[in-house]
Design an enzyme around this catalytic site. Structure first.
Site, PDB file in Angstrom:
ATOM      1  N   SER A  45       0.877  -1.165   0.000  1.00 28.50           N
ATOM      2  CA  SER A  45       0.000   0.000   0.000  1.00 28.50           C
ATOM      3  C   SER A  45       0.912   1.212   0.000  1.00 28.50           C
ATOM      4  O   SER A  45       1.769   1.355   0.874  1.00 28.50           O
ATOM      5  CB  SER A  45      -0.901  -0.030   1.233  1.00 28.50           C
ATOM      6  OG  SER A  45      -1.914   0.935   1.092  1.00 28.50           O
ATOM      7  N   GLU A  46       0.735   2.098  -0.997  1.00 34.21           N
ATOM      8  CA  GLU A  46       1.779   3.112  -1.220  1.00 34.21           C
ATOM      9  C   GLU A  46       1.839   4.187  -0.142  1.00 34.21           C
ATOM     10  O   GLU A  46       2.750   5.009  -0.144  1.00 34.21           O
ATOM     11  CB  GLU A  46       1.643   3.737  -2.616  1.00 34.21           C
ATOM     12  CG  GLU A  46       0.407   4.588  -2.850  1.00 34.21           C
ATOM     13  CD  GLU A  46      -0.720   3.795  -3.502  1.00 34.21           C
ATOM     14  OE1 GLU A  46      -0.724   2.553  -3.351  1.00 34.21           O
ATOM     15  OE2 GLU A  46      -1.589   4.422  -4.148  1.00 34.21           O
ATOM     16  N   ASN A  47       0.891   4.184   0.799  1.00 37.14           N
ATOM     17  CA  ASN A  47       1.033   5.105   1.922  1.00 37.14           C
ATOM     18  C   ASN A  47       2.004   4.581   2.971  1.00 37.14           C
ATOM     19  O   ASN A  47       2.204   5.227   3.999  1.00 37.14           O
ATOM     20  CB  ASN A  47      -0.331   5.409   2.552  1.00 37.14           C
ATOM     21  CG  ASN A  47      -1.070   4.168   2.986  1.00 37.14           C
ATOM     22  OD1 ASN A  47      -1.064   3.162   2.297  1.00 37.14           O
ATOM     23  ND2 ASN A  47      -1.710   4.231   4.134  1.00 37.14           N
TER      24      ASN A  47
END
Lengths: 218, 232
Positions: A45-47
């Site tokens: 998840s790119e966060n």
């Protein structure tokens, strides 16, 4: 014809054991539900998370733990958290094996548009431009035609681009398509109950149909 | 090397109209809630805000937008905020939308003392307009400049009085890279401890990057999308 779950199920078959995968918002998120349990797959998840797990049980939500779609999630054993720069570092360095995302338009040379409708919608690109510029393998999950009934598989995108020459494969409610390096959508499989003629009609860009086209097995 | 200030009001005391601020957080996760509230109270205007998102209508940077304190937003994604969209479409608000990885890496570059970075994100799109393109090993990259912010305002989970910070889960997000990038960095933390109480091997942001620190109060930690599953 496939429903959203069906599209997600078909895309899940593209995931291989040992893959690190980034799933975009919308239909791509559903793909997680269809990855076989026997497979070792890690979701990014790119966060800032590797090892994203399912939604938490009611009452166990943690506001400090969300995915890139801002949904509350859980972490699986072996997860790692990191900052946003490192997150896009691993994306840029091609450590993530597969990116699955939605689109408003895809062109026959693999361009994708999914972040802006001039004068109407200004939500922004989020991480999509970084993902499509670097990912080795990009699959688009989307509806074949838009709400106005116009094809989303075009010769050239009409909306502002997110990335160029990057989409490798498309799965829609009508079928599965490879985007050929020399240009064109090659029809690989058709959805149950959908004819090749219907797909030809719904596709504005260059469509390549060779021989018998098998039905999608899901 | 005691960096402790009494609270958000003291921490932001010298933030003035027209300054450029970095604000940590992703969506509503890991937001410096206390400092945002203090900025709203202080009423400073004409701010340029660098932040991945613009909050929602009544939380996060959305509170500053509502009061017209923001002249320009530099963000990657600004959905979920009707007031923002209204100000943008009416031309009241300047907005620079940039890829999320570019945003993070331009912060990182500032914190690492590098003037610019090269990234493939945005090549061939309108993001590339006016930017230098360089080719390395046959692939095109855009030159993107390090940010230059007057203040970086971040939220951490734990910090010590020397400014060493530890973040929690995905509330980390942009906070560490922004903490490194401000001319002055303000950190608000949930737990403020004495030097020696944090394991040096667990520090995410070394205190050298942090100028002011305080223990925040009354964190709401609003959730944007509450998604759950039922126990079977």
């Amino acid at each position: 014809m496939l429903d959203k779950q069906g599209i997600a199920k078909r895309i899940a078959k593209e995931i291989k054991d040992g893959y690190y995968v980034n799933l975009g918002i919308g239909i791509p998120t559903l793909v997680a539900n269809y990855i076989p349990e026997t497979m070792d797959v890690v979701l990014q998840s790119e966060n800032g998370l590797l090892g994203m797990g399912p939604f938490p049980f009611e009452g166990e939500e943690d506001p400090d733990l969300i995915n890139a779609g801002k949904q509350t999630i859980t972490m699986l054993p072996g997860s790692a958290t990191f900052d946003s720069a490192m997150s896009f570092g691993m994306i840029r360095a091609r450590k993530v094996n597969l990116t699955i995302l939605g689109a408003m338009e895809v062109s026959e040379n693999g361009d994708i548009a999914n972040w802006k409708i001039p004068g109407k919608m200004v939500k922004g690109m989020g991480g999509a431009m970084d993902l499509v510029a670097s990912a080795e393998n990009i699959i688009v999950a989307m509806q074949h035609v838009n709400k106005a009934g116009e094809s989303k598989l075009l010769s050239n995108c009409t909306l502002p681009l997110t990335g160029v020459h990057c989409v490798k494969k498309i799965v829609t409610e009508l079928g599965v398509f490879d985007v050929l390096p020399e240009g064109g959508f090659k029809l690989l499989e058709r959805a149950p109950g959908v004819t090749v003629d219907e797909i030809i009609k719904a596709t504005a860009g260059k469509l390549i149909v060779e021989g018998e086209v098998p039905e999608i097995l899901i | 090397m005691n960096k402790v200030v009494s609270g958000a009001d003291e921490a932001i005391r010298d933030i003035e109209d027209g300054m450029t601020l970095m604000l940590g957080g992703f969506g509503l996760c890991g937001l410096p809630e206390n400092c945002i509230a203090a900025l709203v109270k202080k009423g400073v205007k004409q701010l340029t805000c660098i932040s991945n998102n613009a909050g929602v209508d009544d939380f996060g940077i959305g509170l500053m937008l509502k009061q017209r304190q923001v002249k320009k937003m530099i963000s990657s994604y600004v959905g979920e905020n009707a007031e923002f969209e209204r100000q943008l479409l009416s031309g009241e608000l300047e907005v620079d939308l940039i890829p999320q990885g570019t945003l993070a890496t331009r912060c990182m570059a500032a914190g690492y003392g590098m003037p610019a970075i090269f990234t493939p994100a945005g090549v061939g799109t309108e993001v590339a307009i006016g930017k230098e393109v360089r080719s390395f090993n046959g692939k095109d990259y855009l030159m993107e400049m390090a940010f230059d912010a007057d203040f970086a305002i971040v939220k951490a989970w734990k910090g010590d009085t020397m400014g060493n910070l530890i973040y929690k889960s995905t509330a980390r997000n942009f906070n560490p890279v922004m903490a490194m990038a401000g001319k002055i960095t303000i950190a608000e933390v949930e737990e403020l401890v004495e030097p020696g109480e944090l394991d040096p091997d667990h520090i995410h942001t070394p205190g050298i990057y942090v100028h002011r620190i305080f223990k925040g109060v009354n964190y709401e930690k609003r959730v944007e999308q509450r998604t759950v599953r039922k126990k079977e």
